[in-house]
Scaffold this motif. Structure first.
Motif, PDB file in Angstrom:
ATOM      1  N   ILE A  95       0.846  -1.190   0.000  1.00 19.68           N
ATOM      2  CA  ILE A  95       0.000   0.000   0.000  1.00 19.68           C
ATOM      3  C   ILE A  95       0.886   1.246   0.000  1.00 19.68           C
ATOM      4  N   THR A  96       0.612   2.154  -0.930  1.00 17.99           N
ATOM      5  CA  THR A  96       1.336   3.421  -0.963  1.00 17.99           C
ATOM      6  C   THR A  96       0.823   4.310   0.164  1.00 17.99           C
ATOM      7  N   ILE A  97       1.751   4.967   0.870  1.00 19.72           N
ATOM      8  CA  ILE A  97       1.336   5.798   2.006  1.00 19.72           C
ATOM      9  C   ILE A  97       1.577   7.262   1.675  1.00 19.72           C
ATOM     10  N   PHE A  98       0.534   8.078   1.848  1.00 17.58           N
ATOM     11  CA  PHE A  98       0.648   9.526   1.647  1.00 17.58           C
ATOM     12  C   PHE A  98       0.275  10.153   2.984  1.00 17.58           C
ATOM     13  N   VAL A  99       1.285  10.722   3.672  1.00 12.85           N
ATOM     14  CA  VAL A  99       1.021  11.130   5.059  1.00 12.85           C
ATOM     15  C   VAL A  99       1.451  12.569   5.323  1.00 12.85           C
ATOM     16  N   THR A 100       0.589  13.329   6.022  1.00 16.07           N
ATOM     17  CA  THR A 100       1.008  14.666   6.458  1.00 16.07           C
ATOM     18  C   THR A 100       1.324  14.598   7.947  1.00 16.07           C
ATOM     19  N   THR A 101       2.294  15.395   8.349  1.00 20.10           N
ATOM     20  CA  THR A 101       2.653  15.382   9.772  1.00 20.10           C
ATOM     21  C   THR A 101       3.358  16.680  10.137  1.00 20.10           C
ATOM     22  N   HIS A 102       3.384  16.964  11.426  1.00 20.26           N
ATOM     23  CA  HIS A 102       4.158  18.107  11.919  1.00 20.26           C
ATOM     24  C   HIS A 102       5.348  17.632  12.724  1.00 20.26           C
ATOM     25  N   TYR A 103       5.484  16.300  12.843  1.00 23.58           N
ATOM     26  CA  TYR A 103       6.601  15.771  13.633  1.00 23.58           C
ATOM     27  C   TYR A 103       7.760  15.462  12.705  1.00 23.58           C
ATOM     28  N   MET A 104       8.882  16.132  12.922  1.00 25.27           N
ATOM     29  CA  MET A 104      10.008  15.983  12.001  1.00 25.27           C
ATOM     30  C   MET A 104      10.699  14.630  12.148  1.00 25.27           C
ATOM     31  N   ASP A 105      10.549  14.010  13.328  1.00 31.37           N
ATOM     32  CA  ASP A 105      11.119  12.662  13.453  1.00 31.37           C
ATOM     33  C   ASP A 105      10.347  11.699  12.548  1.00 31.37           C
ATOM     34  N   GLU A 106       9.049  11.942  12.401  1.00 29.32           N
ATOM     35  CA  GLU A 106       8.252  11.102  11.508  1.00 29.32           C
ATOM     36  C   GLU A 106       8.638  11.333  10.057  1.00 29.32           C
ATOM     37  N   ALA A 107       9.024  12.581   9.748  1.00 31.81           N
ATOM     38  CA  ALA A 107       9.444  12.895   8.378  1.00 31.81           C
ATOM     39  C   ALA A 107      10.640  12.027   7.996  1.00 31.81           C
ATOM     40  N   GLU A 108      11.489  11.762   8.983  1.00 29.45           N
ATOM     41  CA  GLU A 108      12.671  10.938   8.707  1.00 29.45           C
ATOM     42  C   GLU A 108      12.288   9.510   8.332  1.00 29.45           C
ATOM     43  N   TYR A 109      11.111   9.058   8.763  1.00 27.17           N
ATOM     44  CA  TYR A 109      10.689   7.684   8.448  1.00 27.17           C
ATOM     45  C   TYR A 109      10.251   7.542   6.999  1.00 27.17           C
ATOM     46  N   CYS A 110      10.007   8.683   6.309  1.00 27.79           N
ATOM     47  CA  CYS A 110       9.433   8.615   4.965  1.00 27.79           C
ATOM     48  C   CYS A 110      10.516   8.358   3.924  1.00 27.79           C
ATOM     49  N   ASN A 111      10.127   7.745   2.795  1.00 24.40           N
ATOM     50  CA  ASN A 111      11.068   7.550   1.705  1.00 24.40           C
ATOM     51  C   ASN A 111      11.412   8.893   1.075  1.00 24.40           C
ATOM     52  N   ARG A 112      10.366   9.659   0.774  1.00 28.22           N
ATOM     53  CA  ARG A 112      10.593  10.990   0.217  1.00 28.22           C
ATOM     54  C   ARG A 112       9.613  11.939   0.894  1.00 28.22           C
ATOM     55  N   ILE A 113       9.976  13.195   0.954  1.00 30.42           N
ATOM     56  CA  ILE A 113       9.049  14.175   1.519  1.00 30.42           C
ATOM     57  C   ILE A 113       8.977  15.407   0.637  1.00 30.42           C
ATOM     58  N   SER A 114       7.804  16.069   0.722  1.00 33.09           N
ATOM     59  CA  SER A 114       7.689  17.370   0.076  1.00 33.09           C
ATOM     60  C   SER A 114       7.334  18.350   1.180  1.00 33.09           C
ATOM     61  N   ILE A 115       7.766  19.568   1.037  1.00 37.85           N
ATOM     62  CA  ILE A 115       7.411  20.577   2.035  1.00 37.85           C
ATOM     63  C   ILE A 115       6.654  21.698   1.322  1.00 37.85           C
ATOM     64  N   MET A 116       5.412  21.918   1.773  1.00 35.50           N
ATOM     65  CA  MET A 116       4.599  22.965   1.145  1.00 35.50           C
ATOM     66  C   MET A 116       4.795  24.284   1.864  1.00 35.50           C
ATOM     67  N   VAL A 117       4.955  25.347   1.095  1.00 32.34           N
ATOM     68  CA  VAL A 117       5.063  26.688   1.663  1.00 32.34           C
ATOM     69  C   VAL A 117       4.098  27.583   0.900  1.00 32.34           C
ATOM     70  N   ASN A 118       3.145  28.180   1.605  1.00 33.42           N
ATOM     71  CA  ASN A 118       2.175  29.086   0.986  1.00 33.42           C
ATOM     72  C   ASN A 118       1.559  28.558  -0.301  1.00 33.42           C
ATOM     73  N   GLY A 119       1.085  27.325  -0.270  1.00 37.23           N
ATOM     74  CA  GLY A 119       0.369  26.799  -1.418  1.00 37.23           C
ATOM     75  C   GLY A 119       1.254  26.235  -2.519  1.00 37.23           C
ATOM     76  N   ARG A 120       2.570  26.356  -2.361  1.00 36.32           N
ATOM     77  CA  ARG A 120       3.471  25.783  -3.370  1.00 36.32           C
ATOM     78  C   ARG A 120       4.335  24.707  -2.726  1.00 36.32           C
ATOM     79  N   ILE A 121       4.948  23.870  -3.562  1.00 39.60           N
ATOM     80  CA  ILE A 121       5.891  22.893  -3.031  1.00 39.60           C
ATOM     81  C   ILE A 121       7.278  23.532  -2.987  1.00 39.60           C
ATOM     82  N   GLY A 122       7.803  23.707  -1.775  1.00 42.63           N
ATOM     83  CA  GLY A 122       9.085  24.394  -1.601  1.00 42.63           C
ATOM     84  C   GLY A 122      10.261  23.473  -1.847  1.00 42.63           C
ATOM     85  N   ALA A 123      10.094  22.208  -1.513  1.00 44.39           N
ATOM     86  CA  ALA A 123      11.179  21.254  -1.693  1.00 44.39           C
ATOM     87  C   ALA A 123      10.603  19.867  -1.797  1.00 44.39           C
TER      88      ALA A 123
END
Lengths: 242, 371
Positions: A187-215
């Motif tokens: 199962i593909t997982i698409f997850v939002t979170t505010h915990y940065m330790d959880e971000a480390e668990y992800c294969n890839r991450i995107s960071i949204m800033v003001n409606g755009r993808i910043g990275a």
């Protein structure tokens, strides 16, 4: 078979003059754990709702697998799982009744459903609470149950909107075990979170800033790119606008 | 089909687990049917009468005795002047003043006619109207009684017509017989209207609707899953109400019970559809409650139960055509009191069916799984 689970191109959502999601483009690979990060109000939930068929995009295209979010909403809905920010199982139904209800709605056969139900209750150690009303469970247990219900029909992709908000670190760890298990089942997982330790668990991450993808990259590459040692610092730099 | 059964099972569990709904299903029919018909009694029997007797003759005494022995009036004050009597109206102790002029007896014999003065307090319009009507009736009877005496003098019109009437369908003018079927109709309206209006909105408030919207469930399945449980609930309440009106008032429908259930069934579809339609555009239970209350007030006050529709001004009568409750109250009275058959209520049923189709269609149309 398409190798992308999600493919979004110039996806935009406007509410009047306010642009909640501003022309974002990204791809999520099949089977990956994709972290969708961003400050509050950056447009994460809106983007996710468009992908789930809960919200119609203003412009742009998005595909879930080979299915189009404009024209094939119903097909998409039978293939995805969704866990909203708000807890959304029925408080006044028991644990068992909730599982049977949502499983039934997704059209699982009775025999298969009963088997899945048994496994699920064992996995979550909820056998003794199976006939308790959901509202009597502690929050962490509710969240684990909600996740298990969201993937009960073996969707190709599951969307999790801040699933671990307000949950203690121990349960968060257990929750991520469940996520990994689902990921192992393909199962593909698409997850939002505010915990940065959880971000480390992800294969890839995107960071949204003001409606755009910043990275958008792997956690490792992002840290290298921004010359910092933790995801926290990556987030600060981006959110502050470099 | 399986989806609907799953939805029904869930809905029934939630309804039956809700102690407030459980209690209301039992308490509402009992209280409304036992208390309201007694309280909403339009018969007047305690009208406070102020009397000014300027004559003090045997005729005036006789008239006063007739008035007080009628059972409708109680003498609140015997005054010597109109001003004094009027004060008692101002202070609220009298509802009506009857003034008997000086030389009442003498002039009646001499001229064969006499004028009495009635002054009702019209703040409560229906009380004033009914009170003076009763009083006039008593005076007329009194006139008839003394006729032989006066007629000796040959000056009273001998060709007076007397009108008697007999009341059909409710011969003893039993007020309960008239009120109870209407209250039963209101009961079904309130249970159906409020429960349906609040239900979907509650799912919105709690957030569970989002979880439903992300499933492949079909819109009309969802609405049907909500409609059927409340439809059954409405029928249960109606059955309870019918039992109570039989046990307490001995009212059994003159017409067919099956026809009554059929009409209630169609009506419930209409009122539930309205409730669901309201809940599709409200976001909180508070909003839904306010809007439903607005409709309920109009439905009930303009439904012909408390004010006869025939006595409303034309424009108001036009509004009542858009009130589904009006048709149900009509049907209830026709079938319960008159024993009307299917073809008598067919027109009403067609209109109610139109309401049912339109409201439910709007509800399904306006229920959006996406925003």
């Amino acid at each position: 078979m398409d190798e992308f689970a999600i493919k979004a191109q110039n996806l935009t959502k406007k509410f009047g003059n306010f642009i909640a999601v501003n022309s974002i483009s990204f791809e999520v690979k099949k089977g990956e754990i994709f972290g969708f990060l961003g400050a509050n109000g950056a447009g994460k939930t809106t983007a996710m709702k468009m992908l789930c068929g809960l919200s119609i995009p203003t412009s742009g295209t998005a595909k879930i697998g080979e299915l189009d979010v404009y024209t094939q909403k119903d097909k998409i809905k039978s293939r995805i799982g969704y866990m909203s920010q708000k807890f959304s199982l029925y408080d006044d139904l028991t644990v068992l009744e909730n599982i049977m209800f949502f499983g039934g709605i997704y059209g699982l056969r009775r025999s298969l459903l009963q088997e899945k139900c048994k496994n699920l209750l064992n996995r979550l150690n909820l056998n003794r609470q199976r006939n308790h009303l959901v509202h009597s469970l502690p929050l962490g247990w509710k969240q684990k149950l909600a996740f298990s219900v969201a993937v009960i029909h073996d969707p190709t992709i599951v969307f999790l909107d801040e699933p671990t908000g307000g949950v203690d670190p121990l349960v968060r760890r257990q929750f991520w075990d469940l996520i990994y298990e689902a990921s192992d089942r393909g199962i593909t997982i698409f997850v939002t979170t505010h915990y940065m330790d959880e971000a480390e668990y992800c294969n890839r991450i995107s960071i949204m800033v003001n409606g755009r993808i910043g990275a958008l990259d792997t956690p490792h590459n992002l840290k290298v790119e921004y010359g910092v040692t933790s995801m926290n610092d990556v987030f600060y730099q981006l959110a502050r606008g470099k | 089909m399986r989806t609907i059964i799953i939805l029904l099972r869930k809905e029934f569990r939630q309804i039956l687990r809700n102690p407030v709904i459980r209690a209301m299903i039992l308490i509402m029919p009992i209280v409304q049917l036992i208390v309201l018909p007694f309280a909403a009694d339009y018969e007047m029997d305690n009208i406070q009468l102020g009397i000014i007797d300027n004559d003090h003759s045997s005729f005036s005494e006789m008239l006063i005795t007739n008035v007080t022995s009628s059972g409708y009036f109680q003498v609140s004050k015997i005054s010597n002047s109109y001003n004094e009597a009027f004060k008692s109206i101002e202070s609220g102790t009298s509802d009506i003043i009857l003034e008997i002029p000086k030389n009442f007896e003498k002039d009646l014999f001499r001229e064969g006619k006499q004028a009495l003065f009635i002054a009702p307090n019209a703040i409560n319009g229906s009380e004033a109207l009914l009170g003076s009507a009763y009083l006039r009736q008593i005076i007329q009877d009194f006139e008839g009684d003394i006729c032989p005496d006066v007629m000796v003098l040959g000056s009273i019109d001998k060709n007076r017509l007397e009108i008697t009437s007999s009341n059909w369908y409710n011969p003893s003018l039993d007020y309960h017989l008239f009120m109870v079927p209407g209250i039963l109709a209101i009961l079904v309206t309130m249970i159906g209207g409020f429960l349906s209006a609040l239900n979907i909105v509650k799912e919105k408030e709690v957030g569970t609707i989002e979880q439903i919207n992300v499933t492949p469930i079909r819109k009309h399945h969802f609405i049907l899953g909500k409609l059927i449980p409340f439809w059954i609930l409405g029928n249960i309440v109606f059955t309870l109400g019918t039992l109570i009106s039989w046990l307490v008032y001995g009212i059994t429908p003159e017409g067919s019970l099956i026809l009554l259930y059929f009409c209630i069934g169609v009506f419930l579809l209409a009122i539930l559809g309205l409730g669901f339609f309201i809940s599709t555009f409200c976001n909180t239970q508070q909003q839904a409650m306010l809007i439903m209350f607005f409709f309920m007030m109009i439905f009930i006050l303009m439904g012909g139960l408390f004010t006869p529709i025939e006595s409303m001004p034309n424009w108001a009568q036009v509004i009542t055509y858009f009130n589904p409750l009006r048709y149900l109250i009509d049907i209830m009275r026709m079938v319960v009191l008159k024993g009307s058959g299917f073809h008598h209520v067919a027109f009403h049923l067609i209109i109610l069916s139109i309401f049912a189709v339109v409201f439910n269609f709007m509800a399904v149309l306006n229920y959006k799984k996406t925003s």
